[in-house]
Every structure is written in structure tokens, then in C-alpha cells.
Enzyme design. Structure first.
Site, PDB file in Angstrom:
ATOM      1  N   ARG A 116      42.035   1.671  35.739  1.00 33.10           N
ATOM      2  CA  ARG A 116      41.606   3.090  35.660  1.00 33.10           C
ATOM      3  C   ARG A 116      41.538   3.604  34.228  1.00 33.10           C
ATOM      4  O   ARG A 116      41.645   4.798  33.976  1.00 33.10           O
ATOM      5  CB  ARG A 116      42.495   3.997  36.502  1.00 33.10           C
ATOM      6  CG  ARG A 116      42.493   3.610  37.964  1.00 33.10           C
ATOM      7  CD  ARG A 116      42.961   4.728  38.864  1.00 33.10           C
ATOM      8  NE  ARG A 116      42.827   4.337  40.252  1.00 33.10           N
ATOM      9  CZ  ARG A 116      43.733   3.640  40.918  1.00 33.10           C
ATOM     10  NH1 ARG A 116      44.854   3.294  40.327  1.00 33.10           N
ATOM     11  NH2 ARG A 116      43.530   3.314  42.166  1.00 33.10           N
ATOM     12  N   LYS A 138      29.698   6.508  25.060  1.00 25.80           N
ATOM     13  CA  LYS A 138      28.837   6.172  26.198  1.00 25.80           C
ATOM     14  C   LYS A 138      28.984   4.689  26.475  1.00 25.80           C
ATOM     15  O   LYS A 138      28.784   3.859  25.580  1.00 25.80           O
ATOM     16  CB  LYS A 138      27.373   6.479  25.882  1.00 25.80           C
ATOM     17  CG  LYS A 138      26.993   7.925  26.087  1.00 25.80           C
ATOM     18  CD  LYS A 138      25.499   8.085  25.960  1.00 25.80           C
ATOM     19  CE  LYS A 138      25.101   9.535  26.116  1.00 25.80           C
ATOM     20  NZ  LYS A 138      23.657   9.729  25.852  1.00 25.80           N
ATOM     21  N   GLU A 180      16.852   3.479  15.129  1.00 27.53           N
ATOM     22  CA  GLU A 180      17.803   4.584  15.320  1.00 27.53           C
ATOM     23  C   GLU A 180      18.014   5.357  14.014  1.00 27.53           C
ATOM     24  O   GLU A 180      18.210   6.575  14.033  1.00 27.53           O
ATOM     25  CB  GLU A 180      19.151   4.048  15.848  1.00 27.53           C
ATOM     26  CG  GLU A 180      19.094   3.448  17.245  1.00 27.53           C
ATOM     27  CD  GLU A 180      18.890   4.480  18.359  1.00 27.53           C
ATOM     28  OE1 GLU A 180      18.947   5.689  18.091  1.00 27.53           O
ATOM     29  OE2 GLU A 180      18.650   4.055  19.512  1.00 27.53           O
ATOM     30  N   LYS A 211      25.606  11.062  14.045  1.00 28.32           N
ATOM     31  CA  LYS A 211      26.086  10.745  15.389  1.00 28.32           C
ATOM     32  C   LYS A 211      27.478  11.337  15.607  1.00 28.32           C
ATOM     33  O   LYS A 211      27.762  11.938  16.655  1.00 28.32           O
ATOM     34  CB  LYS A 211      26.105   9.222  15.584  1.00 28.32           C
ATOM     35  CG  LYS A 211      26.667   8.794  16.914  1.00 28.32           C
ATOM     36  CD  LYS A 211      25.611   8.330  17.875  1.00 28.32           C
ATOM     37  CE  LYS A 211      26.124   8.327  19.311  1.00 28.32           C
ATOM     38  NZ  LYS A 211      25.627   7.251  20.122  1.00 28.32           N
ATOM     39  N   GLU A 221      27.054  15.531  26.503  1.00 29.28           N
ATOM     40  CA  GLU A 221      25.611  15.745  26.551  1.00 29.28           C
ATOM     41  C   GLU A 221      25.227  16.954  27.397  1.00 29.28           C
ATOM     42  O   GLU A 221      24.289  16.911  28.194  1.00 29.28           O
ATOM     43  CB  GLU A 221      24.901  14.482  27.071  1.00 29.28           C
ATOM     44  CG  GLU A 221      23.457  14.405  26.588  1.00 29.28           C
ATOM     45  CD  GLU A 221      22.814  13.058  26.855  1.00 29.28           C
ATOM     46  OE1 GLU A 221      23.293  12.071  26.282  1.00 29.28           O
ATOM     47  OE2 GLU A 221      21.870  13.020  27.636  1.00 29.28           O
ATOM     48  N   ARG A 225      23.758  16.872  22.220  1.00 34.73           N
ATOM     49  CA  ARG A 225      23.769  15.400  22.229  1.00 34.73           C
ATOM     50  C   ARG A 225      22.464  14.832  22.789  1.00 34.73           C
ATOM     51  O   ARG A 225      22.075  13.712  22.443  1.00 34.73           O
ATOM     52  CB  ARG A 225      24.974  14.867  23.009  1.00 34.73           C
ATOM     53  CG  ARG A 225      25.058  13.365  22.925  1.00 34.73           C
ATOM     54  CD  ARG A 225      26.397  12.799  23.270  1.00 34.73           C
ATOM     55  NE  ARG A 225      26.389  11.355  23.136  1.00 34.73           N
ATOM     56  CZ  ARG A 225      27.445  10.584  23.259  1.00 34.73           C
ATOM     57  NH1 ARG A 225      28.624  11.127  23.482  1.00 34.73           N
ATOM     58  NH2 ARG A 225      27.363   9.285  23.126  1.00 34.73           N
ATOM     59  N   ASN A 229      18.571  11.442  22.120  1.00 35.07           N
ATOM     60  CA  ASN A 229      17.607  10.692  22.938  1.00 35.07           C
ATOM     61  C   ASN A 229      16.188  10.824  22.402  1.00 35.07           C
ATOM     62  O   ASN A 229      15.231  10.460  23.096  1.00 35.07           O
ATOM     63  CB  ASN A 229      17.659  11.182  24.395  1.00 35.07           C
ATOM     64  CG  ASN A 229      19.015  10.905  25.004  1.00 35.07           C
ATOM     65  OD1 ASN A 229      19.565   9.826  24.811  1.00 35.07           O
ATOM     66  ND2 ASN A 229      19.557  11.876  25.701  1.00 35.07           N
ATOM     67  N   HIS A 232      13.600   8.246  23.126  1.00 37.34           N
ATOM     68  CA  HIS A 232      14.168   7.343  24.124  1.00 37.34           C
ATOM     69  C   HIS A 232      13.538   7.468  25.506  1.00 37.34           C
ATOM     70  O   HIS A 232      13.745   6.588  26.343  1.00 37.34           O
ATOM     71  CB  HIS A 232      15.686   7.546  24.222  1.00 37.34           C
ATOM     72  CG  HIS A 232      16.441   6.928  23.080  1.00 37.34           C
ATOM     73  ND1 HIS A 232      16.229   7.285  21.767  1.00 37.34           N
ATOM     74  CD2 HIS A 232      17.397   5.961  23.051  1.00 37.34           C
ATOM     75  CE1 HIS A 232      17.032   6.578  20.983  1.00 37.34           C
ATOM     76  NE2 HIS A 232      17.749   5.763  21.732  1.00 37.34           N
ATOM     77  N   HIS A 236      13.097   3.951  26.935  1.00 37.61           N
ATOM     78  CA  HIS A 236      13.833   3.477  28.117  1.00 37.61           C
ATOM     79  C   HIS A 236      12.879   3.033  29.224  1.00 37.61           C
ATOM     80  O   HIS A 236      13.181   2.110  29.982  1.00 37.61           O
ATOM     81  CB  HIS A 236      14.782   4.564  28.628  1.00 37.61           C
ATOM     82  CG  HIS A 236      16.051   4.649  27.833  1.00 37.61           C
ATOM     83  ND1 HIS A 236      16.883   5.757  27.843  1.00 37.61           N
ATOM     84  CD2 HIS A 236      16.632   3.764  26.981  1.00 37.61           C
ATOM     85  CE1 HIS A 236      17.914   5.537  27.041  1.00 37.61           C
ATOM     86  NE2 HIS A 236      17.794   4.332  26.509  1.00 37.61           N
ATOM     87  N   HIS A 252      15.425  -2.738  21.227  1.00 37.97           N
ATOM     88  CA  HIS A 252      15.634  -1.311  21.501  1.00 37.97           C
ATOM     89  C   HIS A 252      15.060  -0.433  20.392  1.00 37.97           C
ATOM     90  O   HIS A 252      14.324   0.518  20.657  1.00 37.97           O
ATOM     91  CB  HIS A 252      17.135  -1.045  21.691  1.00 37.97           C
ATOM     92  CG  HIS A 252      17.447   0.398  21.923  1.00 37.97           C
ATOM     93  ND1 HIS A 252      17.073   1.068  23.064  1.00 37.97           N
ATOM     94  CD2 HIS A 252      18.058   1.321  21.136  1.00 37.97           C
ATOM     95  CE1 HIS A 252      17.460   2.330  22.989  1.00 37.97           C
ATOM     96  NE2 HIS A 252      18.060   2.506  21.826  1.00 37.97           N
TER      97      HIS A 252
HETATM   98  N1  GLY Z   1      22.635   6.859  22.180  1.00 39.38           N
HETATM   99  C1  GLY Z   1      22.600   8.233  22.515  1.00 39.38           C
HETATM  100  C2  GLY Z   1      23.956   8.834  22.645  1.00 39.38           C
HETATM  101  O1  GLY Z   1      24.940   8.195  22.343  1.00 39.38           O
HETATM  102  O2  GLY Z   1      24.079   9.946  23.061  1.00 39.38           O
END
Ligand code: GLY
Length: 349
Positions: A116, A138, A180, A211, A221, A225, A229, A232, A236, A252
Site C-alpha cells: 500500500r 506521476k 520536453e 517542472k 493536475e 499542471r 501536457n 501531448h 499520446h 516520446h
Molecule cells: N509529464 C506531465 C506531468 O508530469 O504532469
């Protein structure tokens, strides 16, 4: 250099610079003082280079996973967790990931769920891992229906970004990270002319700092945040088609470059920016040796379907788009405009 991610009692340092990995043992002693065993998760290529053989100061068990996104599956997560469990890794112990973004995503996810939730420290060995994947908590794996659809937020205790890891990266892997870094430069609203005056190493540190700033302000997010993206939505979708089995060799960061260029055209089509704004996107990508052209032969309907399934889409088409006050999240982008621009970019109807 140390950059702090500010999250109250879960704040942590991102340490950059040559030899940063050598502070792992002291970092573990400081942030996880009750740990007696370290579960090192690494990938085959990193293991072959011996980079995972970093001093932890404690006993260790090493689990090696396949290279790249094929490691980001629930079955790999189960395999890794089972291996750690066989060695009785406990709640006081710590997982250390040594590898690229796939390894920190998978290892972070295992750390989030094993017993957990146990502590994790990331040692990202790729540029894309250092500027993006390893920072911000993430974690997750892919599903057959798309990238990163199964995961959890789980912040690390520290991130050690060692420049030495980058020295031997092949050019294509550096380009992967530059996608990025280019994104961050556009989020900072830098002109391509300004960009040309700054050393790449400063731009990389600045991407890490951006970041950290954004995650500190919006961990889950709920707001800003989502700006990370940028580029993206389409990236994606392209990557989802690759997971589905289309034969396309794209990293990517390269997919993000395609997505950034597409987002610039979309912003122009919606009257948010003019052609100079589009040109600035093109010049920014060029600065990093990226092109941003849609790979040939992609089916527009499949791309649109994949974008509709994006977990940020909320049942409509959501993009980060540049505009008069800089990039913003824009929901409800009309499907017909997206289709028209995908066709103009060479997508197949
Ligand atoms: N890669 C996007 C984020 O970490 O929010």
C-alpha cells in the site's frame, strides 16, 4: 544544483550535476533512515552498462525489466512486486529506480502500490527522465487502450539527475529529451532568438525548474499542471497507435514535437496566435534538432479516436494551445478543425 519540489511535508530535492548518483547512500540515510534493504529496479540496457550498481549503503535486491515501454505493463508490475516480496522488502525499505522514463513510471507505480505504498527514489538515466518523467509523482503503466491509463500519484523522496548518465546517450535519445525541453521553452514563452543565446545545459536545468515549479503549485493536475501536457494530446494519440501495433519508430519527445507543431497550427486556426507564433514553434523545434512533421501514413480517424480516449479529454477534445496570454488548456476544440488540420499535415482519410 538542487531544485526543491515544494509539497509541504512531502517536499523533496531534485539534485542535478555530474556525479549526483554518488549521493544516493547519504540521501537514503537522510530521507529513509529506517530502511535496511533497497529494491533497485532497472532496465536491461542500464544493467548492461552497470549504472544500477550504484552504492546504496544498504543490502539490495535488483530487479531488471525489459527496455522501453514494453516494461510498462501490469504483468511487469506484478513480476517486480512479487520479486521484491520474495526478498521481504518491508514498508520501511525503499525502492530505487535507475533507468529512463519507463523504469521510473513502472518503479514508481510499484512503490505506490506495494504494501500500500513505500518510499521511492529515482535516478533517471535519460534526458526525458531527468526533465520530466522522474519528477512530479506521476507513475503508472499502459493499457492496451492507451498510454499511462493505469497509475497513481506517488511522489519520490528524492530525484538524483546525474549528468554522467547523459554523456553516453545516443543522439536520438537526447532528441527524445529535447522534445520536453522545447515544450518548456514554449511554455516559458521564449522566442527562438532568445533561445539561441542560452546554453543547452541552462535550458535543461530550466526545464527541471519549471517542472518543479508547476508540480509545487498543482500536484494533482487540477489546474496549471495540465500545461505540462502541451503537445501531448496528439503525441499520446500517436503513441497509442504504436501500442495498438502500428509499425512506427517514434520516441516520446519526437511525438511531442509533432504534437507541439500541430497545437501551433490549431491555435492559429482558432485565431489564438498568428503565423509568427507558428513560426516560433517551428524555429524552437529546429533549435533542438526536431522537425515536428506528422509521420506519413497515419489514419486520421484512428488519431481522432485515440485523442477522444485521452484521459484528459473529459469526453471532448482538449488541447493546450498558445494564445495572447501564453499556453492555456482549451476544451471543446471542434472535431472538424482537428480533422482538417490532420489532413493538411498529411494524415490519411
Ligand atoms: N509529464 C506531465 C506531468 O508530469 O504532469
Amino acid at each position: 544544483m538542487t531544485i526543491r519540489v515544494q509539497l509541504g511535508d512531502r517536499s523533496y530535492d531534485v539534485v542535478t550535476g555530474a556525479g549526483a548518483r554518488h549521493s544516493l547512500a547519504t540521501t537514503i540515510a537522510s530521507v529513509a533512515p529506517r530502511a535496511s534493504l533497497v529494491g533497485v529496479i532497472t532496465s536491461e540496457a542500464v544493467h548492461a552498462l552497470g549504472w544500477d550498481d550504484v552504492d546504496t549503503g544498504l543490502a539490495r535486491v535488483t530487479v531488471v525489466v525489459p527496455d522501453g515501454d514494453v516494461a510498462k505493463t501490469l504483468s511487469q508490475a506484478e513480476r517486480v512486486a512479487t520479486e521484491l516480496s520474495r526478498h521481504s522488502l518491508s514498508r520501511h525499505d525503499v525502492i530505487v529506480t535507475v533507468g529512463g522514463g519507463a523504469v521510473s513510471d513502472l518503479g514508481g507505480f510499484v512503490a505506490a502500490a506495494y504494501l500500500r505504498g513505500i518510499s521511492v527514489i529515482h535516478l533517471p538515466t535519460t534526458l526525458v527522465g531527468q526533465v520530466d518523467a522522474a519528477i512530479g509523482g506521476k507513475t503508472g503503466v499502459n493499457l492496451p487502450t492507451g498510454k499511462n491509463l493505469f497509475g497513481a500519484f506517488h511522489q519520490p523522496l528524492a530525484v538524483l539527475c546525474d549528468d554522467d548518465f547523459l554523456a553516453t546517450l545516443p543522439p536520438r535519445e537526447i532528441a527524445n529529451g529535447y522534445g520536453e525541453v522545447a515544450k518548456c521553452s514554449l511554455l516559458r514563452r521564449r522566442s527562438a532568438e532568445t533561445l539561441a543565446t542560452l546554453p543547452i545545459s541552462d535550458l535543461v536545468r530550466d526545464a527541471i525548474a519549471l517542472k518543479a515549479e508547476i508540480v509545487s503549485a498543482d500536484e494533482r493536475e487540477g489546474g496549471s499542471r495540465a500545461l505540462l501536457n502541451y503537445g501531448h494530446t496528439l503525441a499520446h494519440a500517436i503513441e497509442a497507435l504504436v501500442i495498438d501495433g502500428i509499425d512506427l519508430d517514434i520516441r516520446h519527445g519526437e511525438a511531442v514535437a509533432v504534437g507541439l507543431m500541430f497545437a501551433a497550427h490549431l491555435a492559429e486556426a482558432l485565431g489564438r496566435i498568428d503565423s509568427r507564433g507558428v513560426e516560433n514553434h517551428r524555429a524552437t523545434l529546429q533549435h533542438f534538432g526536431l522537425r515536428g512533421d506528422l509521420p506519413s501514413g497515419l489514419l486520421v480517424d484512428e488519431l481522432v479516436g485515440a485523442m477522444a480516449r485521452d484521459k484528459k479529454a473529459h469526453h471532448d477534445f482538449t488541447f493546450v494551445l498558445d494564445g495572447p496570454v501564453g499556453p492555456e488548456v482549451v476544451a471543446g476544440v471542434p472535431r472538424d478543425v482537428i480533422i482538417e488540420l490532420l489532413v493538411a499535415a498529411g494524415g490519411v482519410r
